[in-house]
Design a protein around this motif. Structure first.
Motif, PDB file in Angstrom:
ATOM      1  N   MET A 119       0.907  -0.919  -0.106  1.00 58.36           N
ATOM      2  CA  MET A 119       0.015  -0.186   0.259  1.00 58.36           C
ATOM      3  C   MET A 119       0.795   1.394  -0.075  1.00 58.36           C
ATOM      4  O   MET A 119       0.294   2.092  -0.932  1.00 58.36           O
ATOM      5  N   LEU A 120       1.940   1.165   0.914  1.00 52.28           N
ATOM      6  CA  LEU A 120       2.787   2.991   0.724  1.00 52.28           C
ATOM      7  C   LEU A 120       3.257   2.618  -0.175  1.00 52.28           C
ATOM      8  O   LEU A 120       3.475   4.084  -0.521  1.00 52.28           O
ATOM      9  N   LEU A 124       2.678   6.466  -2.919  1.00 52.28           N
ATOM     10  CA  LEU A 124       3.594   6.523  -4.069  1.00 52.28           C
ATOM     11  C   LEU A 124       3.725   7.204  -5.384  1.00 52.28           C
ATOM     12  O   LEU A 124       3.934   7.807  -5.627  1.00 52.28           O
ATOM     13  N   ARG A 125       3.523   6.467  -5.641  1.00 49.23           N
ATOM     14  CA  ARG A 125       3.374   6.006  -7.186  1.00 49.23           C
ATOM     15  C   ARG A 125       1.955   6.571  -7.233  1.00 49.23           C
ATOM     16  O   ARG A 125       1.896   7.354  -8.439  1.00 49.23           O
ATOM     17  N   LEU A 126       1.233   6.671  -6.545  1.00 47.50           N
ATOM     18  CA  LEU A 126      -0.911   7.721  -6.891  1.00 47.50           C
ATOM     19  C   LEU A 126      -0.261   8.884  -6.367  1.00 47.50           C
ATOM     20  O   LEU A 126      -0.493   9.869  -7.325  1.00 47.50           O
ATOM     21  N   THR A 127       1.504   9.511  -6.035  1.00 41.32           N
ATOM     22  CA  THR A 127       1.312  11.128  -5.296  1.00 41.32           C
ATOM     23  C   THR A 127       2.679  11.184  -6.314  1.00 41.32           C
ATOM     24  O   THR A 127       2.778  12.392  -6.248  1.00 41.32           O
ATOM     25  N   GLY A 128       3.407  10.000  -7.235  1.00 40.72           N
ATOM     26  CA  GLY A 128       4.227  10.505  -7.992  1.00 40.72           C
ATOM     27  C   GLY A 128       4.978  10.966  -7.318  1.00 40.72           C
ATOM     28  O   GLY A 128       6.368  12.200  -8.157  1.00 40.72           O
ATOM     29  N   GLN A 129       6.031  10.814  -6.193  1.00 42.77           N
ATOM     30  CA  GLN A 129       6.805  10.524  -5.502  1.00 42.77           C
ATOM     31  C   GLN A 129       8.040   9.670  -5.604  1.00 42.77           C
ATOM     32  O   GLN A 129       7.798   8.732  -5.263  1.00 42.77           O
ATOM     33  N   ARG A 130       8.275   9.831  -6.612  1.00 45.99           N
ATOM     34  CA  ARG A 130       9.538   8.555  -7.324  1.00 45.99           C
ATOM     35  C   ARG A 130      10.723   8.881  -6.707  1.00 45.99           C
ATOM     36  O   ARG A 130      11.180   7.667  -5.882  1.00 45.99           O
ATOM     37  N   LEU A 154       1.408   7.278 -11.496  1.00 46.41           N
ATOM     38  CA  LEU A 154       0.160   7.190 -11.679  1.00 46.41           C
ATOM     39  C   LEU A 154      -1.082   7.706 -10.956  1.00 46.41           C
ATOM     40  O   LEU A 154      -1.944   8.046 -11.338  1.00 46.41           O
ATOM     41  N   SER A 155      -0.173   9.326 -10.907  1.00 43.63           N
ATOM     42  CA  SER A 155      -0.306  10.786 -10.431  1.00 43.63           C
ATOM     43  C   SER A 155      -1.500  11.236 -11.534  1.00 43.63           C
ATOM     44  O   SER A 155      -2.308  12.410 -11.280  1.00 43.63           O
ATOM     45  N   SER A 156      -1.092  11.563 -12.238  1.00 46.40           N
ATOM     46  CA  SER A 156      -1.247  12.275 -13.845  1.00 46.40           C
ATOM     47  C   SER A 156      -2.528  11.120 -14.527  1.00 46.40           C
ATOM     48  O   SER A 156      -2.626  11.261 -15.609  1.00 46.40           O
ATOM     49  N   GLN A 157      -2.444   9.693 -14.583  1.00 49.31           N
ATOM     50  CA  GLN A 157      -2.755   9.010 -15.175  1.00 49.31           C
ATOM     51  C   GLN A 157      -4.983   9.306 -16.020  1.00 49.31           C
ATOM     52  O   GLN A 157      -4.935   8.894 -17.030  1.00 49.31           O
ATOM     53  N   SER A 158      -5.753   9.766 -14.634  1.00 52.05           N
ATOM     54  CA  SER A 158      -6.750  10.734 -15.082  1.00 52.05           C
ATOM     55  C   SER A 158      -6.589  11.340 -16.918  1.00 52.05           C
ATOM     56  O   SER A 158      -7.558  11.065 -17.352  1.00 52.05           O
ATOM     57  N   ALA A 159      -5.587  11.791 -16.542  1.00 55.17           N
ATOM     58  CA  ALA A 159      -5.918  13.289 -17.814  1.00 55.17           C
ATOM     59  C   ALA A 159      -5.135  12.548 -19.242  1.00 55.17           C
ATOM     60  O   ALA A 159      -4.814  12.921 -19.809  1.00 55.17           O
ATOM     61  N   ARG A 160      -4.764  11.394 -19.224  1.00 56.61           N
ATOM     62  CA  ARG A 160      -3.512  10.267 -20.222  1.00 56.61           C
ATOM     63  C   ARG A 160      -5.368  11.168 -21.238  1.00 56.61           C
ATOM     64  O   ARG A 160      -6.236   9.953 -20.459  1.00 56.61           O
ATOM     65  N   LEU A 369     -21.305 -12.574 -12.630  1.00 60.37           N
ATOM     66  CA  LEU A 369     -20.024 -11.774 -11.793  1.00 60.37           C
ATOM     67  C   LEU A 369     -19.539 -10.809 -12.297  1.00 60.37           C
ATOM     68  O   LEU A 369     -19.551 -10.165 -13.517  1.00 60.37           O
ATOM     69  N   VAL A 370     -18.857 -10.040 -11.277  1.00 57.97           N
ATOM     70  CA  VAL A 370     -18.215  -8.065 -11.518  1.00 57.97           C
ATOM     71  C   VAL A 370     -16.875  -9.148 -11.305  1.00 57.97           C
ATOM     72  O   VAL A 370     -16.378  -9.470  -9.874  1.00 57.97           O
ATOM     73  N   VAL A 371     -15.940  -8.702 -12.321  1.00 55.40           N
ATOM     74  CA  VAL A 371     -14.244  -8.406 -11.936  1.00 55.40           C
ATOM     75  C   VAL A 371     -14.097  -6.838 -12.093  1.00 55.40           C
ATOM     76  O   VAL A 371     -14.290  -6.652 -13.474  1.00 55.40           O
ATOM     77  N   LEU A 372     -13.474  -6.554 -11.429  1.00 52.49           N
ATOM     78  CA  LEU A 372     -12.822  -5.172 -10.674  1.00 52.49           C
ATOM     79  C   LEU A 372     -11.031  -5.125 -11.192  1.00 52.49           C
ATOM     80  O   LEU A 372     -11.116  -5.689 -10.511  1.00 52.49           O
ATOM     81  N   LYS A 373     -10.642  -4.824 -12.138  1.00 54.36           N
ATOM     82  CA  LYS A 373      -8.990  -5.547 -12.677  1.00 54.36           C
ATOM     83  C   LYS A 373      -8.398  -4.325 -12.022  1.00 54.36           C
ATOM     84  O   LYS A 373      -8.646  -2.881 -12.508  1.00 54.36           O
ATOM     85  N   SER A 374      -7.082  -4.572 -12.649  1.00 49.75           N
ATOM     86  CA  SER A 374      -6.277  -3.357 -12.279  1.00 49.75           C
ATOM     87  C   SER A 374      -6.230  -2.488 -10.980  1.00 49.75           C
ATOM     88  O   SER A 374      -6.122  -1.417 -11.566  1.00 49.75           O
ATOM     89  N   VAL A 375      -7.237  -3.137 -10.125  1.00 47.41           N
ATOM     90  CA  VAL A 375      -7.328  -1.844  -8.723  1.00 47.41           C
ATOM     91  C   VAL A 375      -5.995  -1.569  -8.178  1.00 47.41           C
ATOM     92  O   VAL A 375      -4.975  -2.616  -8.124  1.00 47.41           O
ATOM     93  N   ASN A 376      -5.718  -0.283  -7.837  1.00 48.90           N
ATOM     94  CA  ASN A 376      -4.622  -0.277  -7.167  1.00 48.90           C
ATOM     95  C   ASN A 376      -4.772   0.071  -6.048  1.00 48.90           C
ATOM     96  O   ASN A 376      -5.661  -0.490  -5.214  1.00 48.90           O
ATOM     97  N   SER A 377      -3.340  -0.585  -5.141  1.00 49.46           N
ATOM     98  CA  SER A 377      -3.896  -1.887  -3.559  1.00 49.46           C
ATOM     99  C   SER A 377      -4.304  -0.750  -2.712  1.00 49.46           C
ATOM    100  O   SER A 377      -5.059  -0.677  -1.662  1.00 49.46           O
ATOM    101  N   MET A 378      -5.047   1.117  -2.950  1.00 47.14           N
ATOM    102  CA  MET A 378      -4.929   2.098  -1.559  1.00 47.14           C
ATOM    103  C   MET A 378      -6.551   1.706  -2.283  1.00 47.14           C
ATOM    104  O   MET A 378      -7.866   1.877  -0.875  1.00 47.14           O
ATOM    105  N   VAL A 379      -7.497   1.633  -2.905  1.00 43.32           N
ATOM    106  CA  VAL A 379      -8.685   1.723  -3.649  1.00 43.32           C
ATOM    107  C   VAL A 379      -9.025   0.547  -3.391  1.00 43.32           C
ATOM    108  O   VAL A 379      -9.850   0.123  -2.985  1.00 43.32           O
TER     109      VAL A 379
END
Length: 398
Positions: A119-120, A124-130, A154-160, A369-379
């Motif tokens: 999760m940690l 850091l990936r979600l907040t762009g802290q390389r 992953l901090s700006s992926q919504s803008a892609r 059946l619902v499959v939630l794929k590629s979920v980041n660990s925080m979500v």
């Protein structure tokens, strides 16, 4: 993988065995033990009412108990992991990081530590802290003697930009002149995108004014060379056919709409017969056979091989009226297996997670059946707090 990193396995849905930690949208047992730690916003969640079919989450799970399948490896969360998930859901990223870092100083269990580490690093990936990610990745590799997750910003992926998709407009119920404003918007959408799909399968009836709106829209878009497809064109043909009578010179708009719709069904012979009837009835030349760029059969082929079988959740899904979740419910309406790509989903708050639970629970109770794929660990951790893992399959991103 499927949430492999939290302590003990939960009891089956509907079991009376208590869980080891309190499940409260306003905090966790770890938060209560450490008064100095920043708390999540209680006002945001205290008035929430996650209900479905007249019941709450526990009632729904009890009703679904005989059909729940909990994936092996989906385990009970440690209190710090649960607390960090709640803080992150509320937008308190720094506080969530503080909780996870403190947990690494006080947690001894190897399994629990692995969950906190994952999760940690994801946070850091979600907040762009390389820089911080690289430093902690070395410590992770040293402790577990395995490679850490690869760096991804992953901090700006919504803008892609997403892959280009043809907009879909659904027409349903009784189509009348009251839909004029919606048709103006429909035409604008088609003109902006250069392509448009109109789903007619849910239409129950169409009057003279409604036929005029649809006919003008279809003709206008075709004249503008917009790539237009009519999903359910045969259904429209059946609806309108009963409104035209050979030799009776009325309902002219319905005649013309029927001739237009037939061109989307590849029925040229039937079109030619109706064109002759039109000429004899109205004593004027009928429209010519001009098949569109996309016919009904071609539309079906595109849908069968397209990306329409996977729903995409992305960005931040927050608030009680998240449009994305309404679209998901509509998408899942006629599917037995619903795959949801969460690879670009950065965050989900408690309100939206509760609404998602309601949607998924309804589908699960119907045997879907619902499959939630590629979920980041925080979500994914928040989804587990909300017991989504008991009615859906959650797959973590790498």
């Amino acid at each position: 993988m499927v949430l492999p990193f939290f302590g003990k396995k939960p009891p089956p849905a509907g079991s009376s065995t208590p869980r080891s930690s309190a499940r409260s949208p306003s905090g966790s047992s770890a938060a209560a033990a450490r008064p100095g730690l920043p708390q999540p916003d209680r006002n945001e969640t205290s008035s929430l009412d996650f209900t479905i079919a007249g019941g709450d989450i526990k009632r729904v799970l009890a009703q679904c108990a005989d059909r729940v399948h909990v994936e092996e490896g989906v385990d009970e969360m440690s209190p710090p992991a649960e607390e960090a998930a709640i803080l992150y859901a509320n937008g308190a990223w720094n506080e969530a990081r503080s909780v996870l870092e403190h947990a690494l100083q006080t947690t001894g269990s190897s399994d629990a530590r692995l969950g906190v580490w994952v999760m940690l690093l994801d946070l850091l990936r979600l907040t762009g802290q390389r820089e911080q990610f690289d430093a902690l990745s070395l410590a992770f590799a040293t402790e577990f003697e395995r490679s850490p997750p690869a760096w991804q910003d992953l901090s700006s992926q919504s803008a892609r930009p997403m892959a280009s998709k043809t907009p879909l407009v659904n027409l349903s119920g009784a189509l009348s002149g009251q839909a004029a404003a919606q048709f103006a918007q429909l035409i604008q959408v088609g003109m902006r995108s250069g392509a448009l799909r109109i789903d007619l399968t849910r239409l129950r009836s169409i009057d003279q004014a409604g036929a005029e709106l649809l006919l003008r829209a279809v003709r206008g878009l075709r004249k503008a060379r917009i790539r237009l497809s009519l999903v359910g064109a045969p259904h429209l043909v059946n609806l309108v056919s009963g409104q035209v009578v050979r030799g009776r010179a009325d309902n002219k708009t319905q005649w013309l709409l029927l001739l237009e719709a037939l061109q989307y069904t590849d029925q040229q012979e039937r079109f030619e017969e109706l064109a002759v009837d039109y000429a004899m009835t109205f004593e004027e030349s009928p429209p010519s056979w001009e098949p569109p760029m996309v016919t009904e059969s071609q539309t079906e082929a595109v849908e069968a091989v397209g990306m329409n079988d996977i729903f995409v959740l992305e960005g931040e899904v927050v608030g009680p009226n998240a449009e994305a979740l309404r679209k998901l419910a509509a998408f899942a309406n006629d599917r037995n297996k619903i795959e949801v790509d969460c690879g670009r989903l950065r965050r989900m708050d408690f309100v939206s997670a509760g609404n998602l639970f309601n949607i998924v629970s309804q589908l699960h109770s119907k045997g879907r059946l619902v499959v939630l794929k590629s979920v980041n660990s925080m979500v994914a951790a928040l989804m587990q707090v909300m017991s989504l893992h008991e009615v859906a399959r959650i797959e973590l991103r790498g």
